[in-house]
Design a protein around this motif. Structure first.
Motif, PDB file in Angstrom:
ATOM      1  N   GLU A   1       0.866  -1.182   0.000  1.00  0.00           N
ATOM      2  CA  GLU A   1       0.000   0.000   0.000  1.00  0.00           C
ATOM      3  C   GLU A   1       0.897   1.224   0.000  1.00  0.00           C
ATOM      4  OE1 GLU A   1      -3.419   0.180   2.753  1.00  0.00           O
ATOM      5  OE2 GLU A   1      -2.841  -1.865   3.254  1.00  0.00           O
ATOM      6  N   LYS A   2       0.321   2.348  -0.334  1.00  0.00           N
ATOM      7  CA  LYS A   2       1.118   3.568  -0.480  1.00  0.00           C
ATOM      8  C   LYS A   2       1.889   3.935   0.795  1.00  0.00           C
ATOM      9  CE  LYS A   2      -0.146   6.128  -4.419  1.00  0.00           C
ATOM     10  NZ  LYS A   2      -1.119   5.280  -5.127  1.00  0.00           N
ATOM     11  N   ILE A   3       3.104   4.416   0.574  1.00  0.00           N
ATOM     12  CA  ILE A   3       3.963   4.911   1.645  1.00  0.00           C
ATOM     13  C   ILE A   3       4.267   6.379   1.322  1.00  0.00           C
ATOM     14  CG2 ILE A   3       6.207   4.628   2.804  1.00  0.00           C
ATOM     15  CD1 ILE A   3       4.582   2.043   2.909  1.00  0.00           C
ATOM     16  N   CYS A   4       4.204   7.255   2.311  1.00  0.00           N
ATOM     17  CA  CYS A   4       4.681   8.629   2.131  1.00  0.00           C
ATOM     18  C   CYS A   4       5.935   8.835   2.971  1.00  0.00           C
ATOM     19  CB  CYS A   4       3.650   9.656   2.591  1.00  0.00           C
ATOM     20  SG  CYS A   4       2.366   9.994   1.396  1.00  0.00           S
ATOM     21  N   ILE A   5       6.896   9.518   2.390  1.00  0.00           N
ATOM     22  CA  ILE A   5       8.082   9.940   3.152  1.00  0.00           C
ATOM     23  C   ILE A   5       7.997  11.451   3.309  1.00  0.00           C
ATOM     24  CG2 ILE A   5      10.599  10.028   3.238  1.00  0.00           C
ATOM     25  CD1 ILE A   5      10.585   7.656   1.221  1.00  0.00           C
ATOM     26  N   LEU A   6       7.956  11.906   4.552  1.00  0.00           N
ATOM     27  CA  LEU A   6       7.973  13.340   4.828  1.00  0.00           C
ATOM     28  C   LEU A   6       9.366  13.677   5.359  1.00  0.00           C
ATOM     29  CD1 LEU A   6       6.610  16.118   5.243  1.00  0.00           C
ATOM     30  CD2 LEU A   6       5.912  15.318   7.522  1.00  0.00           C
ATOM     31  N   ASP A   7      10.115  14.467   4.605  1.00  0.00           N
ATOM     32  CA  ASP A   7      11.505  14.779   4.964  1.00  0.00           C
ATOM     33  C   ASP A   7      11.555  16.196   5.520  1.00  0.00           C
ATOM     34  OD1 ASP A   7      14.243  15.421   4.993  1.00  0.00           O
ATOM     35  OD2 ASP A   7      14.669  14.159   3.254  1.00  0.00           O
ATOM     36  N   ILE A   8      11.744  16.303   6.849  1.00  0.00           N
ATOM     37  CA  ILE A   8      11.756  17.635   7.467  1.00  0.00           C
ATOM     38  C   ILE A   8      13.141  18.011   8.005  1.00  0.00           C
ATOM     39  CG2 ILE A   8       9.277  17.797   7.919  1.00  0.00           C
ATOM     40  CD1 ILE A   8       9.794  16.859  10.781  1.00  0.00           C
ATOM     41  N   ASP A   9      14.164  17.352   7.487  1.00  0.00           N
ATOM     42  CA  ASP A   9      15.538  17.813   7.730  1.00  0.00           C
ATOM     43  C   ASP A   9      15.717  19.158   7.006  1.00  0.00           C
ATOM     44  OD1 ASP A   9      18.474  16.504   8.444  1.00  0.00           O
ATOM     45  OD2 ASP A   9      18.558  17.885   6.740  1.00  0.00           O
ATOM     46  N   PHE A  10      16.655  19.973   7.470  1.00  0.00           N
ATOM     47  CA  PHE A  10      16.895  21.258   6.797  1.00  0.00           C
ATOM     48  C   PHE A  10      17.322  21.071   5.333  1.00  0.00           C
ATOM     49  CE2 PHE A  10      19.794  24.580   5.315  1.00  0.00           C
ATOM     50  CZ  PHE A  10      18.975  25.702   5.437  1.00  0.00           C
TER      51      PHE A  10
ATOM     52  N   GLU B   1      10.617   7.779 -10.027  1.00  0.00           N
ATOM     53  CA  GLU B   1       9.680   7.192 -11.001  1.00  0.00           C
ATOM     54  C   GLU B   1       8.740   6.195 -10.332  1.00  0.00           C
ATOM     55  OE1 GLU B   1      11.390   6.006 -14.745  1.00  0.00           O
ATOM     56  OE2 GLU B   1      13.074   7.375 -14.461  1.00  0.00           O
ATOM     57  N   ASN B   2       8.658   6.257  -9.020  1.00  0.00           N
ATOM     58  CA  ASN B   2       7.860   5.286  -8.277  1.00  0.00           C
ATOM     59  C   ASN B   2       6.636   5.974  -7.657  1.00  0.00           C
ATOM     60  OD1 ASN B   2       6.797   3.496  -6.392  1.00  0.00           O
ATOM     61  ND2 ASN B   2       8.802   2.713  -5.775  1.00  0.00           N
ATOM     62  N   PRO B   3       5.438   5.666  -8.156  1.00  0.00           N
ATOM     63  CA  PRO B   3       4.239   6.332  -7.642  1.00  0.00           C
ATOM     64  C   PRO B   3       3.763   5.783  -6.300  1.00  0.00           C
ATOM     65  CG  PRO B   3       3.625   4.750  -9.327  1.00  0.00           C
ATOM     66  CD  PRO B   3       5.134   4.728  -9.249  1.00  0.00           C
ATOM     67  N   GLU B   4       4.283   4.644  -5.880  1.00  0.00           N
ATOM     68  CA  GLU B   4       3.798   4.009  -4.643  1.00  0.00           C
ATOM     69  C   GLU B   4       4.474   4.590  -3.410  1.00  0.00           C
ATOM     70  OE1 GLU B   4       1.313   2.185  -4.951  1.00  0.00           O
ATOM     71  OE2 GLU B   4       1.419   1.777  -7.108  1.00  0.00           O
ATOM     72  N   ILE B   5       5.679   5.128  -3.598  1.00  0.00           N
ATOM     73  CA  ILE B   5       6.426   5.691  -2.475  1.00  0.00           C
ATOM     74  C   ILE B   5       6.630   7.175  -2.772  1.00  0.00           C
ATOM     75  CG2 ILE B   5       8.550   5.575  -1.122  1.00  0.00           C
ATOM     76  CD1 ILE B   5       8.629   2.541  -1.865  1.00  0.00           C
ATOM     77  N   VAL B   6       5.837   7.995  -2.087  1.00  0.00           N
ATOM     78  CA  VAL B   6       5.748   9.422  -2.386  1.00  0.00           C
ATOM     79  C   VAL B   6       6.717  10.200  -1.494  1.00  0.00           C
ATOM     80  CG1 VAL B   6       4.169  11.406  -2.349  1.00  0.00           C
ATOM     81  CG2 VAL B   6       3.332   9.146  -3.067  1.00  0.00           C
ATOM     82  N   TYR B   7       7.498  11.072  -2.096  1.00  0.00           N
ATOM     83  CA  TYR B   7       8.490  11.857  -1.350  1.00  0.00           C
ATOM     84  C   TYR B   7       8.072  13.319  -1.254  1.00  0.00           C
ATOM     85  CZ  TYR B   7      12.925  13.967   0.037  1.00  0.00           C
ATOM     86  OH  TYR B   7      13.894  14.681   0.694  1.00  0.00           O
ATOM     87  N   ILE B   8       8.062  13.841  -0.021  1.00  0.00           N
ATOM     88  CA  ILE B   8       7.671  15.229   0.243  1.00  0.00           C
ATOM     89  C   ILE B   8       8.742  15.856   1.134  1.00  0.00           C
ATOM     90  CG2 ILE B   8       5.863  16.734   1.177  1.00  0.00           C
ATOM     91  CD1 ILE B   8       4.086  14.037   1.080  1.00  0.00           C
ATOM     92  N   SER B   9       9.308  16.983   0.719  1.00  0.00           N
ATOM     93  CA  SER B   9      10.406  17.561   1.493  1.00  0.00           C
ATOM     94  C   SER B   9      10.258  19.070   1.659  1.00  0.00           C
ATOM     95  CB  SER B   9      11.735  17.244   0.787  1.00  0.00           C
ATOM     96  OG  SER B   9      12.817  17.832   1.476  1.00  0.00           O
TER      97      SER B   9
END
Ligand code: OKS
Ligand code: ZN
Length: 320
Positions: free
Chosen positions: A164-173, A185-193
């Motif tokens: 199932e979908k995974i989100c990565i929230l990157d809150i490092d500076f 290119e991977n829609p299942e693992i979403v990256y947000i920074s």
């Protein structure tokens, strides 16, 4: 919530070249000791397990893993700071190799996978307090003190288990160029920074708004570059947008790449987040009500790391 720790106290890089000068490398075990002490007092510890190298090979090719091992072995007598980046697969002058590098990076991966396995089994939140960090490591380049991408390896494992979908929230500076590139290119693992703009800050080469993913992953990569000196006023706007994206996607698991170098007292990051702002961060992540795996990235001031961590987790764990 539970925690896993692996500080790799025998891995102490000393060198770094910053703006042409040799400076002291800040990525040491010291920086996380007070955070760990705080967690040890109030939380249940998970023992680090060892996982098959195969899980590492799903992100990093075998030859790259072997290469990091060989660089470590070559550094037995002298810490090694590469000059020829293409040859040595290390993309910046802030990332030396010591004799302990390979073992430490591998142990950090095992600690992270221990946390990941626990969250699959129990759907309970886990904090992985470890170093070296990972978010700058691409499939086959080390950099920014990172060798193996802990968050990417964990997310790949999580996806393989739950599909199932995974989100990565990157809150490092800093922008997690490695994590972004691995899942571009991977829609299942979403990256947000959310990070200091690459116009002015490391890693310089990525983290712009228009990097939105490619191919099947187009539209599943989100960057919020902010000007340095941003305080909660500016930061919170990006943070709300990031949380809205996560709410829309409604992932089965949230992975937080957690850096404390957004704190005003951090010697490397340039934002102006105050200790109290981390209460808000903890509160809002909690309100997503998604099982969350926190993975340690940056943060270089022992005291502000502690304040950020204790405030964030106090609110994250508050009973409602
Ligand atoms: C090179 C500068 C290295 C900065 C690395 C930043 C590491 C970090 N002299 N990443 O999140 O905190
Ligand atoms: Zn950082």
């Amino acid at each position: 919530m539970k925690f896993v720790s692996q500080l790799n106290e025998d891995y102490i890089p000393t060198l770094e070249i910053d703006k042409g000068k040799i400076v002291k490398n800040p990525e040491t075990p010291e920086r996380l000791k007070k955070v760990l002490k705080y967690f040890e007092t109030f939380h249940e510890r998970l023992e680090v397990k060892n996982y098959p190298l195969n899980l590492l090979f799903h992100v990093h090719p075998k030859w790259y893993v072997q290469h990091i091992k060989e660089l470590s072995e070559k550094s037995k007598d002298n810490e090694y700071l590469p000059e020829v980046f293409l040859k040595d697969r290390i993309f910046d002058s802030g990332t030396p190799v010591t004799f302990q590098t390979y073992n430490a990076a591998l142990s950090a991966v095992n600690a992270t996978l221990t946390g990941a396995e626990e969250i699959v089994k129990t759907k309970e939140n886990v904090y992985v307090i470890t170093r070296p960090p990972g978010h700058h490591a691409t499939t086959d380049f080390a950099g920014g003190y990172c060798f193996f991408n802990n968050a990417a390896i964990a997310s790949t494992f999580l996806y393989s288990q739950i599909k199932e979908k995974i989100c990565i929230l990157d809150i490092d500076f800093h922008h997690g160029n490695g994590t972004q590139s691995i899942f571009y290119e991977n829609p299942e693992i979403v990256y947000i920074s959310i990070h200091g703009t690459p116009e002015h800050y490391f890693p310089w080469i990525s983290g712009y708004k228009d990097e939105i993913g490619e191919g099947k992953g187009k539209g599943t990569n989100f960057n919020f570059p902010l000007s340095g000196k941003s305080s909660w006023n500016e930061y919170s706007i990006a943070f709300e947008k990031a949380l809205d994206i996560i709410t829309k996607i409604s992932p089965a698991i949230l992975v937080v790449s957690l850096g404390y170098d957004t704190h005003i007292d951090d010697p490397i990051g340039d934002f102006k987040l105050e200790s109290r702002d981390f209460f808000q961060i903890g509160y809002e992540i909690k309100n997503l009500k998604i099982p969350t795996l926190f993975i340690q990235e940056g943060g270089y001031n022992k005291e502000s790391n502690f304040e950020a961590a204790s405030n964030l987790f106090k609110n994250f764990e508050k009973e409602v």
